[in-house]
Design a protein around this motif. Structure first.
Motif, short mmCIF file in Angstrom:
data_model
loop_
_atom_site.label_atom_id
_atom_site.label_comp_id
_atom_site.label_asym_id
_atom_site.label_seq_id
_atom_site.Cartn_x
_atom_site.Cartn_y
_atom_site.Cartn_z
N ARG A 161 0.86 -1.19 0.00
CA ARG A 161 0.00 0.00 0.00
C ARG A 161 0.89 1.24 0.00
N LYS A 290 -7.99 9.26 10.06
CA LYS A 290 -7.61 7.85 10.18
C LYS A 290 -6.37 7.54 9.35
N HIS A 291 -6.22 8.19 8.19
CA HIS A 291 -5.03 7.98 7.38
C HIS A 291 -3.81 8.61 8.04
N ARG A 293 -3.37 8.95 11.20
CA ARG A 293 -2.99 8.07 12.33
C ARG A 293 -2.20 6.87 11.83
N GLU A 294 -2.62 6.29 10.70
CA GLU A 294 -1.89 5.16 10.12
C GLU A 294 -0.47 5.57 9.72
N ARG A 297 1.69 5.96 12.83
CA ARG A 297 2.05 4.67 13.41
C ARG A 297 2.88 3.81 12.47
N LYS A 298 3.22 4.40 11.30
CA LYS A 298 4.05 3.74 10.29
C LYS A 298 3.41 2.46 9.76
N ARG A 299 2.07 2.50 9.68
CA ARG A 299 1.35 1.38 9.11
C ARG A 299 0.97 1.63 7.65
N LEU A 300 1.14 2.87 7.21
CA LEU A 300 0.80 3.24 5.84
C LEU A 300 1.94 4.06 5.25
#
Length: 479
Positions: A161, A290-291, A293-294, A297-300
């Motif tokens: 992603r 929400k994006h 935050r992602e 948190r290095k999730r996106l």
């Protein structure tokens, strides 16, 4: 215990195991008699009446196990689930006279009931490979090239992603070209989905010009061809409700836009339409919390482009109070503050793009301004002539276009001043105001269009929108 786990898994997670996987498709050899249907059927979830075969041919495909059969509506201990749109909300189901339950959530795509099935085509299709398909002769800026390289890398890998956070007018479309060039050379199937039909119609000729050898289809509510059989599909997100595990590359444009970010069935459809190993590219100028935050948190993974392609800063909106806007409008007049600005505007050669909160406002404002500006029209979501009016404005047949928020994003006009009437209205949230401001100054020949927020009192959305634009311009200067 296992039943309880399965229940919660079904309730809270998307379960797409019922769609034939790539491996399952590969093990089911296609019947040559139906080869001409393969491109149309593959990756689709269709009702019987959407499959253009006579009953005998259809039954032959079923008996040959070329079609997977899925109940359209499933009954569970907790209620019903629509297998097309993922709807589980009880109030969005209803009963037919014969007692059969149907889904109201996706009825605009054709009614599905518990007495019907969805059909998925098992054999996979090998899409043609187009080497050096991109014929665009432009040149990317360093910031665009950096983003394009990240997109290229994401498309070259599996299950990755990437969020492309680029300001309005950064040239997101052109940043996609190198990655798409790679995808078509590898025979991958691509979908670019966007929430609004106007954007689909604007993007189609741009991609057809850049990739003349690639078959491209546009899918939206009023499109003439809805076969969805091309290797490159540009579609509204609603059209994804008919697809399942179809695309090797999924690009969601304006991921923050309404209705995509509000309607869970659209994210459900986008996830289901994407193959397990597909690259997912998200494009936005105004990411939702929400994006962010992602990202934090290095999730996106994210690539940031805070500068427009022509190098000029984003126009910063000006605030002008018009406390009497509603009062004067009731008497079919405009506030003197607005009329005074119109008389003294800096560049009268620019077209005017005026945003209002409601359809009723659009009709009244257009009627009033027609006494001052003869070449004027209005457009809104339910206007049957909206495509023609938008094109006429682009062709400069109209000097002024009054619109609701349907034109807040995804459309480009080279030289406009942008006005927002009653900018404190609740329909104008922070993201909408940033996008609206982004309609001005998009051309290198006229990068300084004015943006005016006429308001009856500043709102947090207005203040934060301007703060964000200042921040983007500051970052752009640093780059």
């Amino acid at each position: 215990m296992n039943k309880l786990f399965s229940y919660f898994q079904e309730l809270f997670f998307h379960d797409f195991s019922w769609i034939p996987s790539s491996l399952e498709r590969a093990t089911a050899p296609p019947d040559p008699r139906h080869e001409h249907f393969s491109a149309f059927l593959t990756g689709k979830l269709l009702l019987r009446n959407e499959i253009p075969l006579d009953n005998e041919s259809f039954q032959q495909m079923e008996s040959s196990e070329l079609l997977a059969t899925i109940p359209a509506i499933e009954k569970h201990p907790w209620g019903y689930k629509c297998r097309r749109c993922g709807n589980r909300k009880r109030h969005l189901f209803a009963s037919l006279p014969d007692g059969a339950v149907y889904c109201r959530n996706c009825i605009m795509m054709g009614r599905v009931s518990e007495k019907e099935h969805l059909y998925a085509y098992r054999p996979d299709v090998q899409w043609p490979k187009h080497v050096d398909a991109c014929q665009w002769n432009g040149e990317l800026t360093p910031a665009q090239q950096h983003a394009a390289n990240q997109i290229l890398s994401a498309i070259g890998k599996d299950s990755l992603r990437l969020l492309v956070w680029a300001v309005c007018g950064a040239g997101k479309t052109e940043m996609l070209f190198p990655g798409l060039n790679l995808a078509f050379a590898q025979g991958k199937r691509v979908c670019l989905a966007t929430p609004r039909a106007d954007v689909v119609q604007e993007l189609l000729p741009r991609f057809q010009s850049a990739f003349p050898s690639v078959e491209i289809q546009a899918l939206h509510g009023t499109s003439d061809d809805k076969s969805g059989s091309a290797p490159f599909i540009i579609a509204t997100t609603h059209q994804l409700l008919r697809f399942g595990r179809a695309f090797d590359v999924m690009i969601i444009d304006e991921i923050d836009a309404f209705p995509f970010h509000k309607d869970k069935s659209l994210t459900y459809a986008a996830d289901r339409a994407t193959k397990e190993t597909a690259a997912r590219i998200y494009l936005t100028a105004t990411p939702r919390p929400k994006h962010e935050r992602e990202i934090a948190r290095k999730r996106l993974p994210v690539v940031f482009v805070p500068r427009r392609f022509h190098g000029h800063p984003l126009p910063v909106p000006q605030f002008i109070t018009a406390f009497d806007f509603r009062k004067t409008l009731k008497h079919r007049e405009l506030s003197p503050k607005i009329l005074n600005w119109l008389k003294k505007r800096v560049n009268a050669d620019r077209q005017l793009l005026i945003f209002v909160p409601t359809i009723e406002d659009a009709v009244i404002v257009t009627d009033i301004l027609s006494f001052y500006i003869p070449s004027i029209t209005s457009v809104h979501a339910s206007d049957p002539e909206r495509s023609q009016k938008i094109q006429s404005f682009r062709d400069k047949s109209y000097e002024t276009l009054v619109t609701t928020t349907i034109l807040e994003r995804g459309v480009t006009f080279p030289s406009v001043d942008v006005l927002v009437f009653d900018s404190g209205h609740h329909v104008f949230d922070q993201a909408a105001l940033i996008q609206i401001a982004g309609r001005a100054g998009r051309s290198p020949d006229d990068p300084d269009g004015e943006v005016i927020f006429f308001h009856q009192g500043k709102t947090e959305a207005m203040v934060k929108a301007v703060e964000t634009i200042w921040k983007m311009n500051k970052l752009g200067r640093r780059m």
